[in-house]
Design a protein around this motif. Sequence first.
Motif, PDB file in Angstrom:
ATOM      1  N   LYS A 379      -1.858   0.523  -2.625  1.00 49.07           N
ATOM      2  CA  LYS A 379      -1.264  -0.217  -1.520  1.00 49.07           C
ATOM      3  C   LYS A 379      -0.720   0.738  -0.455  1.00 49.07           C
ATOM      4  N   GLU A 383      -1.834   1.172   3.438  1.00 40.93           N
ATOM      5  CA  GLU A 383      -0.897   1.033   4.562  1.00 40.93           C
ATOM      6  C   GLU A 383      -0.993   2.225   5.496  1.00 40.93           C
ATOM      7  N   LYS A 387      -2.156   2.451   9.378  1.00 39.62           N
ATOM      8  CA  LYS A 387      -1.325   3.099  10.385  1.00 39.62           C
ATOM      9  C   LYS A 387      -2.136   4.136  11.158  1.00 39.62           C
TER      10      LYS A 387
END
Lengths: 857, 172
Positions: A379, A383, A387
Motif C-alpha cells: 500500500k 501511495e 505521488k
Amino acid sequence: MIIFRAHWLAFFFLIVQLSGLWLFCLGFFPQKAPLPGLASKETDRPAPFTPIDEWREGKFDRLVFMVVDAFRAEFLFRENSHMMKTNQLLNGGSGHGFIASAAAPTVTLPRIKALTSGSIPNFLDFLMNFKSEALEGDNWVTQLKQAGKKIEFYGDDTWLKLFPDHFIRHDGTTSFYVSDTVEVDDNVTRHLNDIFSRDDWDVSILHYLGLDHVGHTGGPYSPLMKPKQMEMDDIISRIYSEISRTDASENKRTLFVFCSDHGMNEMGNHGGSTDGESQAVLALFSPHLRWDHQSPRKVEQVDLVPTLSLLMGVAIPKNSLGKVVQPIFDVLDEASQLRGLQINCHQQMKLMKNSPSFWNLQRDIPESAVSSRLSLLMKEAEELHEKWVQHKDVETFRSSKVKYLEFLEDMQDQWKRTLSNYDLPLLYASIYLLFLSSLGFIILSFHKMLYHRIVHISVSYQQMIFLLMIGCLSYGSTSIFCHEKLATLFRISDSALCGTSRIFILLGGALYLFSLTGSSTVEEEHQTWYFLSISLLIIRSSIAMHRDPTLSTSIKILVLLVSSRGLRSWNQTGNKWLGGPDTAKWLKEPEHSWIMTSTIIVSTAAPLLYHFFSQDDVVRPGEEQRVKPHRQMFLSLCSLASFLVALYRLEMVEDQILLARCIYLLLFLMTCTILHPLSSKRSNLMSKTNIERWMTIFYLLALLLHRTHNSGLIFLMALQSLAYLRLFLRSKEPVWLRVTPLLWLGAASFFTFGNSNSVATIDIGGAYTGLYTYNEIVVGSLTAIIALTGPLWWLLVIVYVIIIDRQLITKPHSDSDLKGPKSAFTLYAVFTCTILIALASVHQYLHSSVAHRKDQR
Amino acid sequence: MKARPTEASFLLLLSSIVAFSLPYQFGWDLFQPDQTVTFVGTFVGIFVFHFIGIIYGASCLDHFLNTLSWACLHSIYISLPLSFAHQFSSEAYYNIVHNFFRPTTHVERSVSFPIIGATIGSWIGALPIPLDWDRPWQQWPISCVIGCVVGHSCGVLIAIIASRYKSQGMHL
C-alpha cells in the motif's frame, strides 16, 4: 498351516508398512493447488495512475528463446571462458547476464515448467520427469499464443509434449541417445537459416541438448566440452547479428534470451542442489537497449517469467512466484519501471490473497502478521508511486521503487518457506502405521513357527531402521541387550565364538542409525558403510584365521580385504570428495586405455573360468549324465554371451543396439536352461548350481548395463563375494553371523558404483542399452537394476548362503515332500529382501530430499 | 620447525624396545622375554598395521609417511606388548580379541586392556575424519593417534583398577 498364517501376517505387516511409507510421502510432499485459468492483461492488472498504461504494449515484438541444457553459469562467467563472443557482447552492453539459481530437482522437465510458468515445482515432479504431459497451468508460452503470436520450436521434444498445438512449426529431437553429442544440436542449428530468412514468426524457441549429453558422458571437464561451448558461443553471436540485421531491415524489435534449465555437478550429472547443479545461466540480449556492464548478479530462475511477460506485453502467468529482474529494467524510463513493478506486485498480491496460509479467504483479511505487513508495504509503495506520478521527483521515485522491490523480495522468501511446509496429520498417521508394523514384526519374531532365519534377519534389520525412525532407539538397544527372549532372535548358539562379532554388529548398527541423524553424515553415508564393513570383515577374518591357520586361508583373506579396498576407491561419491581422484577417473584417461581393455577382458572371462572349473551339484549318484547336457548348453551360451559383452564393451561392432539385443536374447536363453523342466525336475530351482547360474546371468547383465569403467568394479565385487563364500560358507557359525556382513557389504556396494543419497547420482546412461525407442517400463526397470546392482548382487549371495546352509542341515533325499513350502520360504525371503532394498532406497531418497529442503531454507 | 612424524615414531619405537629389553639386560628375568621375538614382532607389526591402514582407506601413495607413523605407533602400543608377553601364540591373540572380558591374571590384564583400549580408541578416532567440520585435527592420522593414546591410557588405568579388586591373579 501355522507357517502360512505367520507368513500372511508378515505380509500384512509389510503392506501396512508400505502404506505408511506412502502416506509419509504424501505428507512430506504436499501438493499445492494452482490457480486455474489464464491471466489477462485487462482484468488482472491494476488500474494505472497515468492515462495510458506504459506496458499496454510490450517493449519487444519478437523473441528468440534459446535454452542450452545443463549449461552451468560458471562456463560463461569464469575467468578464461570458452564463450568469448558471448562475453564480448555482455561486456559491450548489448546483453545482461545473470546467475539464475534453479530449485531442486534440477532435471529438465520441472525446470522448463519453472521457466515458463514461474511456479516452483515440488519434488514429486522428479518422478514425473520421464512422463511429460501437457502443461495445464498459466505460462508465458500459452499467453503469447493467446496474444496471437506465431511460435516455432526446435529442440528437445519435451516442449512439444508440454505445449501441444502451440507451435506453427516444430522439429523435436529426443534426448534419447545420450551418447550422441553432435546430431542433436545440428538438428536445431540447421533451422537457423530458415528462421532468419522468413519473417512470419514472432517467437522462436530453441533447446540445445548436446551440452547435457557431453556432461552425462564425460563430465564438465570432458575434452568435448570446449568445442561444444565454442559451438554454442558461435550460435549465440550468430543469432545476435542476425537479429540486429533483420531488426534494422524489417523494423522490428527482437529480444534474445539465452538461458539454461540447470547446471551439472562435477560428475556431469544433475538433479540435486549443489552449486554446480543449481547455478544456471540467464542472459538477455537486444540491439535496442544498452546496459552497463556489471559482474553477474544472482537471481531466481523463476524471475525470468514476469520479466519476459512484461517485455513481450502479455499478462504475468497467474502462479508465477518470480520478481522482475530489476537490472534489466533499469535502462527503461522511470514511469515504465514503476508501472512494471506495480504490475508484478499486484500479481503477487493476488496470489497471496488466494493462498489459505496467508489470507483468510472467508473474511478477506490477512491471516498472519507477515501477510498484513506485506499488504501494508504494498500500500505504501503504491501511495508513493501515485505521488510520483503527480510530482515526478527523484526522491519519491527512488523510495517507491525500493518499497516495491522490498515487497517482492519478502514475498519470494515467504513462498519459499511455504513450499517446505509439511502436512503434519498425515505424517503422524504414517508414523503410527510404521510403528504398528514394526511392533507387529517384533511380535512376529517370537513366533516359533516362523523359524526361517532370513526372515529373522530381515525382521531385525527392519526393526533397526524403523525403530529409529519412530524414536525408539533406546527401547531397541535395551531390549536387544537385556531381554533374553529378544536375544534369541539372533539364535546365538555359541556365544563364545561370536562374542566380539555380535557386539560389533549391534554397536555398528546403532552407530549407523545414529549417523542418519546428521545431514553431513547422511551425505557421506558411504564412509560409514565402508568403515563398518571393513571392520567387520577384519574381525571375521581373524576368526577364520584362527580356525584354519593355513596359507590358503590367508590368501583368501588377503583377496577379500584387498578387493574391498579396491571397490572403495573405484568411484568417489558423496559431497566432500566427489571430484577427488579415483580409479574410474584414472581408467578413463586416454593413456590408460590398455588397462581398461584388459579389465574388460578379465571381467568378461571370469564367469566362464569359474563355471568351467566348478562342479555341478549331483542330485543322486548315477544321474550325472542327465544333468550334463544342460551344463554344456549353459556353458556354451554363457561363453557366447561373455564374448558378445566383451565386444559390446570394447565397442568393436558398428551396431551396438543390435549387439545389446543379441546379448539380452542370450541371457534369456540362459534363464531358459535353468527354468527348463529337464534341469529343474531333479534339482530345485534354487539349488546351488542354479543360483550360481542366476548370479552369472546377473553378472553379465550388470557388465552390459554399466559404464565401461565399472566392468572391473563388477569383477572385483564378484571376487570379493567368492573370497567371502570360500572363507565362511561352510563355517559352523549361526547363519545370521554369516549373513549380516553380507547385508553390510551390500549396503556398501550400493555406494561403490558412485551412487549416493542424492538422486543426482542415478546413472541413466546405461538404461537405454539396446533400445531404439523410449519405453517407460524398460527404461525404468533398467535404471533400477543399474542403481541397485550392488545390493541385488549381495542379495543373491545371501540366498546362496542360506541354500547351502539348508543343504548342510537337511539331507536332500529325505525331505522331498518339504520342498514345496521350503522353496516358498526362499521365495518369500527373496521377496522380503527385495522389498527391504526398495524401502531402503526410498528412505535414502527421502533423506536426499530432506537435504534439499534444508538447502532451500 | 618442520614436524617429523616418521623419525619421531621410529625413535619412539627403538627406545621402547630398548626399554622393554632393559630387564633382560640386567638379568631381571621377570617375564623371560625373548628379545628377538619382541623386536621381530614389533617390526612385522608395522607392516601389518600399515596394511590395515590402507585397507581402511588410507591412500597407498599419498600421506605415506602419515600412515607409516600411525602404523609405528600402533605397533608399539599393540604388537610390542603382544609379542613381549605372548610371543607368536595365535591362541593368545585370539583370546585377547574374542574373549576380552575374561583375562585371568595380572599379566594378561596389563597386556590385554591397554591393547584393546588402543584399538578401540583408534577406531573411534577415525570416525570424525570424513566429517565436514574442516578442523586441522581431522587430518589423517591425528585424531586416530589421539584416540589411540587416550584409549591406551584408559586401558592401563582399567587394568590397574581391575587388578586391585581381583585377587585371584596375584601370583604371576
